[in-house]
Design an enzyme around this catalytic site. Structure first.
Site, PDB file in Angstrom:
ATOM      1  N   GLY A 155       0.868  -1.188   0.000  1.00  0.00           N
ATOM      2  CA  GLY A 155       0.000   0.000   0.000  1.00  0.00           C
ATOM      3  C   GLY A 155       0.896   1.226   0.000  1.00  0.00           C
ATOM      4  N   ILE A 157       2.261   2.857   2.440  1.00  0.00           N
ATOM      5  CA  ILE A 157       3.430   2.766   3.336  1.00  0.00           C
ATOM      6  C   ILE A 157       4.456   1.791   2.760  1.00  0.00           C
ATOM      7  CG2 ILE A 157       4.205   2.104   5.665  1.00  0.00           C
ATOM      8  CD1 ILE A 157       1.461   3.214   6.677  1.00  0.00           C
ATOM      9  N   ARG A 177      -2.373  -8.179  -2.059  1.00  0.00           N
ATOM     10  CA  ARG A 177      -3.620  -8.714  -2.620  1.00  0.00           C
ATOM     11  C   ARG A 177      -3.651  -8.536  -4.133  1.00  0.00           C
ATOM     12  NH1 ARG A 177      -8.110  -5.700   0.649  1.00  0.00           N
ATOM     13  NH2 ARG A 177      -6.542  -4.174   0.113  1.00  0.00           N
ATOM     14  N   ILE A 235       5.694  -3.333  10.867  1.00  0.00           N
ATOM     15  CA  ILE A 235       5.188  -1.983  11.155  1.00  0.00           C
ATOM     16  C   ILE A 235       3.705  -1.902  10.756  1.00  0.00           C
ATOM     17  CG2 ILE A 235       7.415  -0.785  10.994  1.00  0.00           C
ATOM     18  CD1 ILE A 235       6.564   0.132   8.145  1.00  0.00           C
ATOM     19  N   ARG A 237       0.358  -4.357  11.739  1.00  0.00           N
ATOM     20  CA  ARG A 237      -0.460  -4.538  12.934  1.00  0.00           C
ATOM     21  C   ARG A 237      -0.022  -5.824  13.636  1.00  0.00           C
ATOM     22  NH1 ARG A 237      -1.678  -0.009  13.020  1.00  0.00           N
ATOM     23  NH2 ARG A 237      -3.719   0.967  13.001  1.00  0.00           N
ATOM     24  N   GLU A 266      -1.289  -4.307  23.034  1.00  0.00           N
ATOM     25  CA  GLU A 266      -0.535  -3.065  23.271  1.00  0.00           C
ATOM     26  C   GLU A 266      -1.158  -2.332  24.451  1.00  0.00           C
ATOM     27  OE1 GLU A 266      -0.392  -0.881  19.593  1.00  0.00           O
ATOM     28  OE2 GLU A 266       0.654  -2.493  18.550  1.00  0.00           O
ATOM     29  N   HIS A 285       4.726   1.253  19.210  1.00  0.00           N
ATOM     30  CA  HIS A 285       3.807   1.703  18.143  1.00  0.00           C
ATOM     31  C   HIS A 285       4.009   3.200  17.844  1.00  0.00           C
ATOM     32  CE1 HIS A 285      -0.286   0.688  16.135  1.00  0.00           C
ATOM     33  NE2 HIS A 285       0.381   1.582  15.422  1.00  0.00           N
ATOM     34  N   ILE A 286       5.211   3.504  17.355  1.00  0.00           N
ATOM     35  CA  ILE A 286       5.535   4.924  17.099  1.00  0.00           C
ATOM     36  C   ILE A 286       5.748   5.221  15.606  1.00  0.00           C
ATOM     37  CG2 ILE A 286       6.468   5.449  19.386  1.00  0.00           C
ATOM     38  CD1 ILE A 286       9.303   4.975  18.199  1.00  0.00           C
ATOM     39  N   GLY A 287       5.208   4.338  14.751  1.00  0.00           N
ATOM     40  CA  GLY A 287       5.422   4.499  13.308  1.00  0.00           C
ATOM     41  C   GLY A 287       5.198   5.919  12.809  1.00  0.00           C
TER      42      GLY A 287
HETATM   43  C1  DGY Z   1      -1.964   3.916  12.001  1.00  0.00           C
HETATM   44  O1  DGY Z   1      -2.206   5.059  11.629  1.00  0.00           O
HETATM   45  O2  DGY Z   1      -2.700   2.967  11.707  1.00  0.00           O
HETATM   46  C2  DGY Z   1      -0.761   3.767  12.816  1.00  0.00           C
HETATM   47  O3  DGY Z   1      -0.508   2.459  13.156  1.00  0.00           O
HETATM   48  C3  DGY Z   1      -0.873   4.668  14.033  1.00  0.00           C
HETATM   49  O4  DGY Z   1       0.288   5.404  14.114  1.00  0.00           O
END
Ligand code: DGY
Length: 320
Positions: A155, A157, A177, A235, A237, A266, A285-287
């Site tokens: 996607g 990201i 997919r 990164i 889920r 989490e 979870h600081i992406g």
């Molecule tokens: C999201 O936006 O889904 C991220 O995981 C949260 O930072």
């Protein structure tokens, strides 16, 4: 007067904007979510809410909130919200795509390199006073340059991550997919089936969203097929990974190391076996956590709430 529930502390400039739209009830904690009971009470007479992925939006919430028109989720992922129920209750659900893509990809690369070059372990070694001398293989890691990197989930990201890798002279494989011909042309990424991705990659990087298809995708069989010196990065889920299988794979050297920014539960339980493993780098979870990006995410939530309350439409609606 419309009521807007905000489940975390957000900067005053955004609260000011929301206050122009209605009466705002804000939970003023940055690090702890609004307790569930309090949320269920506050939502009873609310028209809108600005929530984070800590809030689970289910039947109980919709039953408690007959006046609710919009849920603005401060995340691109929305697996915390039952979308079908939202549509059935005529509630618009919005997310924050695009604005967090680049920051999340940057964290992905940071995590990949941190694990590959054992940066966290090496820093702990220095700070614990263990550093005696330079050593030929002291914290010798793994090259990213020249490696084959397999991206699961192409996607926005995934593509932004791949774009950054082009500077490292890597071979990029991906599984998704559907195929992304533009990513193939522009980034030289090669589409492969999931098994090939696992078998051929030196780094396996999960950037996928959580869906019924991706849940537990990285299970015992998946880790078994990876190279023994592979590094696994997540990164996307947490529930995409069977964490017990991951622990076993690390214990039995089926893979070399992992870097996780997301976890099934989490915050992680302090007795979780991953916390005792040197080969696991774990982040909270600081992406998307840069000041600029978080501001942009909140602004998009505010714009969505304003759009729905004033015009009945949102910029980034995710349900039908
Ligand atoms: C999201 O936006 O889904 C991220 O995981 C949260 O930072």
């Amino acid at each position: 007067m419309k009521k807007i529930v905000v489940t975390r502390k957000i900067p005053a400039e955004f609260l000011d904007q929301l206050e122009n739209l209605g009466e705002v009830e804000v939970w003023n904690s940055e690090y702890e979510p609004m307790p569930r009971e309090r949320f269920l009470t506050e939502i009873k007479d609310a028209t809108a809410c600005l929530i984070t992925l800590s809030e689970r939006i289910d039947q109980e919430v919709f039953e408690a909130a007959p006046h609710l028109k919009v849920i603005a989720n401060m995340a691109v992922g929305y697996d915390n919200i039952d979308l079908q129920l939202a549509s059935r209750h005529d509630v618009i659900v919005t997310n924050t795509p695009s604005v967090l893509t680049e920051a999340t990809a940057e964290l992905g690369v940071t995590l990949t390199l941190s694990v590959a070059r054992k940066v966290i372990e090496a820093q702990d070694y220095v700070k614990q006073g263990k550093w005696q001398s330079w050593g030929p293989y002291l914290f010798a890691g793994k090259d990213l340059h020249g490696a084959t990197v397999g991206i699961f989930g192409m996607g926005d990201i995934g593509k932004a991550y791949a774009r950054r890798l082009t500077g490292f002279n890597t071979t990029i494989l991906y599984h998704n997919r559907s195929r992304h011909l533009q990513a193939e042309q522009e980034l030289g990424a090669r589409y492969v089936d999931f098994e090939t991705l696992l078998k051929e990659s030196d780094f396996v990087v999960c950037t996928a969203p959580l869906t019924s298809e991706t849940e537990n995708k990285f299970d015992r069989a998946a880790f078994n097929q990876m190279k023994n010196d592979a590094i696994f990065i997540n990164i996307g889920r947490g529930p995409i990974v069977d964490e017990e299988a991951l622990v076993e794979a690390l214990k039995h050297n089926e893979i070399a190391a992992c870097g996780l920014d997301v976890l099934r539960e989490e915050p992680i339980r302090m007795d979780h076996p991953l916390l005792d493993m040197e080969q696991a780098v774990i982040l909270p979870h600081i992406g998307s956590a840069t000041k600029e990006t978080r501001d942009n995410m909140i602004q998009l939530c505010v714009d969505n709430i304003e759009g729905v309350l004033q015009r009945g439409e949102a910029k980034t609606q995710v349900n039908d």
